[in-house]
Write an enzyme that holds these catalytic residues in place. Structure first.
Site, mmCIF file in Angstrom:
data_model
loop_
_atom_site.group_PDB
_atom_site.id
_atom_site.type_symbol
_atom_site.label_atom_id
_atom_site.label_comp_id
_atom_site.label_asym_id
_atom_site.label_seq_id
_atom_site.Cartn_x
_atom_site.Cartn_y
_atom_site.Cartn_z
ATOM 1 N N CYS A 382 -6.367 -1.184 0.885
ATOM 2 C CA CYS A 382 -6.211 -1.250 2.337
ATOM 3 C C CYS A 382 -6.417 0.130 2.965
ATOM 4 O O CYS A 382 -7.540 0.610 2.990
ATOM 5 C CB CYS A 382 -4.891 -1.904 2.724
ATOM 6 S SG CYS A 382 -5.028 -2.713 4.332
ATOM 7 N N HIS A 508 -5.155 -6.880 0.007
ATOM 8 C CA HIS A 508 -4.086 -6.472 -0.915
ATOM 9 C C HIS A 508 -4.068 -7.377 -2.141
ATOM 10 O O HIS A 508 -3.373 -8.392 -2.148
ATOM 11 C CB HIS A 508 -2.726 -6.585 -0.223
ATOM 12 C CG HIS A 508 -2.504 -5.585 0.862
ATOM 13 N ND1 HIS A 508 -1.878 -4.382 0.648
ATOM 14 C CD2 HIS A 508 -2.834 -5.620 2.174
ATOM 15 C CE1 HIS A 508 -1.817 -3.709 1.791
ATOM 16 N NE2 HIS A 508 -2.399 -4.440 2.731
ATOM 17 N N GLU A 510 -2.582 -6.904 -4.802
ATOM 18 C CA GLU A 510 -1.286 -6.837 -5.500
ATOM 19 C C GLU A 510 -0.357 -8.002 -5.167
ATOM 20 O O GLU A 510 0.542 -8.314 -5.931
ATOM 21 C CB GLU A 510 -0.583 -5.497 -5.199
ATOM 22 C CG GLU A 510 -0.030 -5.311 -3.789
ATOM 23 C CD GLU A 510 -1.053 -4.757 -2.794
ATOM 24 O OE1 GLU A 510 -2.269 -4.889 -3.030
ATOM 25 O OE2 GLU A 510 -0.619 -4.207 -1.760
HETATM 26 N N1 GLN Z 1 -3.258 1.186 8.757
HETATM 27 C C1 GLN Z 1 -4.385 0.461 8.276
HETATM 28 C C2 GLN Z 1 -4.763 -0.683 9.194
HETATM 29 O O1 GLN Z 1 -3.970 -1.132 9.969
HETATM 30 C C3 GLN Z 1 -4.178 -0.041 6.851
HETATM 31 C C4 GLN Z 1 -3.037 -0.975 6.682
HETATM 32 C C5 GLN Z 1 -2.591 -1.148 5.269
HETATM 33 O O2 GLN Z 1 -2.791 -0.280 4.418
HETATM 34 N N2 GLN Z 1 -1.931 -2.253 4.955
HETATM 35 O O3 GLN Z 1 -5.867 -1.161 9.142
#
Ligand code: GLN
Length: 536
Positions: A382, A508, A510
């Site tokens: 992410c 994600h 995970e």
């Molecule tokens: N801050 C980033 C976004 O909003 C990544 C978010 C995250 O790592 N879950 O896109």
């Protein structure tokens, strides 16, 4: 089809005793007997969901496939049992009140005065029974957050009291407490447990099963004493002793007959004890895996729970690679060009962690650069993937001021941009791109080979995205966009195929790695880290 049975799991004496693990273990053991189960959590805090909470407050925010930001215990439920939790698997006080207040505004209560009892408690009861009504489950396990005696948890306990009464033999309460060891006296003390059960009884709830968390073996005599003081059968007192891994807990509970006792209490036939073969093989393999592989977690939260699912996914992947994954937290705020060699030089792999906001991002960019230049297997998740993209723009595409608009609104090269659909969002809660979305994998790419399929579905939690205006530049320079959402064209995966393992995912992975079904990306990442170690 017999009536759904409800198991309520409460906690006393202290928090952090592992109610989530006990709930997940009960689920696992009943599931192994062929029952259809689900597990849900009710949290007494007032936030509508944990989505807006700082990880220091409540650890990781776990995201369900249907797009709800939830408590991290739901991650344990999924990892232990392989079930998929949903938006109906986690409620907070705030969510309950919100729905009652919405009904009040609609006029649903026909002029009545709205009160904690019965309106709030009725809403809690309705929500507790909802999943069991919507589809058939043999068992619905409900964990109550917090500790008995907290003011916040009282309406939940009152709801359980009423439900136990209404459901009769179809409901029971498992109470988890703590038995401290007083080193000076050389004794284990049951008094806090007795007090906590009294507290529960004073709210009208008689626990049926007690699980005593302890650091030392509890004698039969001590268990009998607890049973005697607490109106619980001696056969219904269990110990949960500290284990080297949480994944042992279901086995230790089964050995003591926790699941069998639950069935007996429900008046159900007990039958054969399931072998839990695959689970045991996992644990055996895990205990044999002693050779270490060192993975740096580059992030800004110096707290285990903040990256819970990533840690579990790595450790599962380690076991399936016959290795012990040693994770090293590297604080991205403190990472500089001067200390990066000392911090990352001995690592076999790097995970650039998810996150929000500017703090620590330059350190993540440094880590992404280090991984690329030294060809260390690097996994960006992410925000971590976004940092890989920014690093590549700055160093390879020559766009020195490239950034995400999250960090710098006026960057001349917004390689990570706010999604169109996010531009008018003013409310922060529950408005990110959340939950499972499809992603098409490019033929011939590394990720296509790793997944072994051409379309996948993974969970998201973010507002910003790869800016497709730059896509051709990236592809030409060697960073490939090998995973794309087939409906929107949004880039979900980047990789540099000329490196050993350099992959960033906007989603994600995970959240969907489980004990018996480890996630392919984590498996392959750990394998690549081992391989590099062998060659180094
Ligand atoms: N801050 C980033 C976004 O909003 C990544 C978010 C995250 O790592 N879950 O896109």
């Amino acid at each position: 089809m017999s009536a759904t049975k409800y198991i309520f799991v409460t906690g006393g004496v202290a928090s952090s005793l592992g109610k989530g693990i006990i709930s997940a273990s009960i689920g696992k053991l009943l599931q192994a007997r062929g029952f259809n189960i689900t597990i849900q959590k009710f949290d007494p805090y007032i936030n509508i969901d944990p989505g807006t909470l700082n990880p220091y407050e409540h650890g990781e925010c776990y995201v369900t496939d249907d797009g709800k930001e939830t408590d991290l215990d739901l991650g344990h439920y999924e990892r232990f049992t392989g079930i998929r939790t949903t938006a109906y698997s986690n409620y907070t006080t705030g969510r309950i009140y919100q729905s009652v207040i919405d009904k009040e505004r609609r006029g649903d209560y026909l002029g009545k005065t709205i009160q904690v009892i019965p309106h709030i408690t009725d809403e809690i009861k309705r929500s507790m029974l909802f999943q069991g009504k919507r589809s058939h489950f043999d068992f619905v396990i409900t964990e109550i957050g917090g500790t008995v005696g907290d003011i916040e948890s009282q309406p939940f306990l009152e709801a359980i009291r009423q439900l136990k009464w209404e459901l009769g033999g179809d409901a029971l309460c498992v109470h988890l407490t703590y038995v401290p060891y007083l080193a000076a006296a050389g004794e284990l003390k049951t008094k806090p447990t007795q007090h906590s059960v009294k507290e529960l009884q004073s709210l009208g709830i008689q626990p049926d099963v007690l699980v005593l968390r302890t650091e030392h073996e509890l004698s039969q005599g001590l268990r009998r004493k607890v049973a005697n003081f607490c109106n619980v059968a001696p056969t219904a007192v269990f110990q949960s002793k500290d284990r080297p891994t949480i994944y042992e807990v279901p086995l230790r509970m089964q050995e003591q007959g926790l699941d069998a006792e639950i069935l007996r209490l429900f008046g159900m036939p007990v039958g054969e004890t399931p072998g839990l073969g695959p689970w045991r093989s996992f644990l055996e393999r895990r205990s044999r895996a002693t050779e270490e592989v060192h993975i740096a977690l580059v992030g800004k939260y110096d707290l285990q729970d903040a990256y819970k699912s990533i840690l579990e996914s790595l450790s599962q992947a380690g076991t399936y690679n016959d290795r012990k994954v040693k994770t090293h937290f590297v604080n991205s705020e403190k990472l500089t060009p001067d200390n990066i060699d000392a911090e990352l030089g001995a690592m076999d792999g790097l995970v650039v962690c998810p996150g929000f906001g500017q703090r620590g991002t330059e350190g993540k960019i440094l880590a992404a650069r280090y991984g690329r230049e030294h060809d260390v297997p690097t996994f960006g998740i992410c925000l971590g993937m976004q940092m890989m993209v920014i690093e590549f723009a700055r160093d390879v595409l020559g766009l020195d001021e490239a950034n995400s608009v999250e960090m710098n609104q006026s960057t001349p090269h917004n390689v990570i941009d706010l999604m169109e659909s996010q531009k008018n969002v003013t409310n922060m809660g529950g408005t990110m791109r959340l939950g499972g979305y499809p992603c098409r994998l490019r033929e011939g790419s590394r990720v296509r080979a790793i997944y072994g399929q051409d379309e996948i579905r993974e969970r998201h939690r973010h507002r910003y995205e790869f800016n497709n205006d730059y896509l051709a530049d990236y592809e030409r320079a060697g960073m490939q966009c090998t995973g794309v959402n087939p409906d929107t064209g949004l880039v979900e995966i980047v990789e540099i195929p000329t490196l050993r393992w350099y992959i960033g995912t906007q989603f994600h992975p995970e959240y969907s790695s489980t004990v018996l079904k480890p996630h392919p990306l984590f498996l392959d990442f750990v394998r690549a880290a081992m391989e590099r170690k062998a060659k180094a």
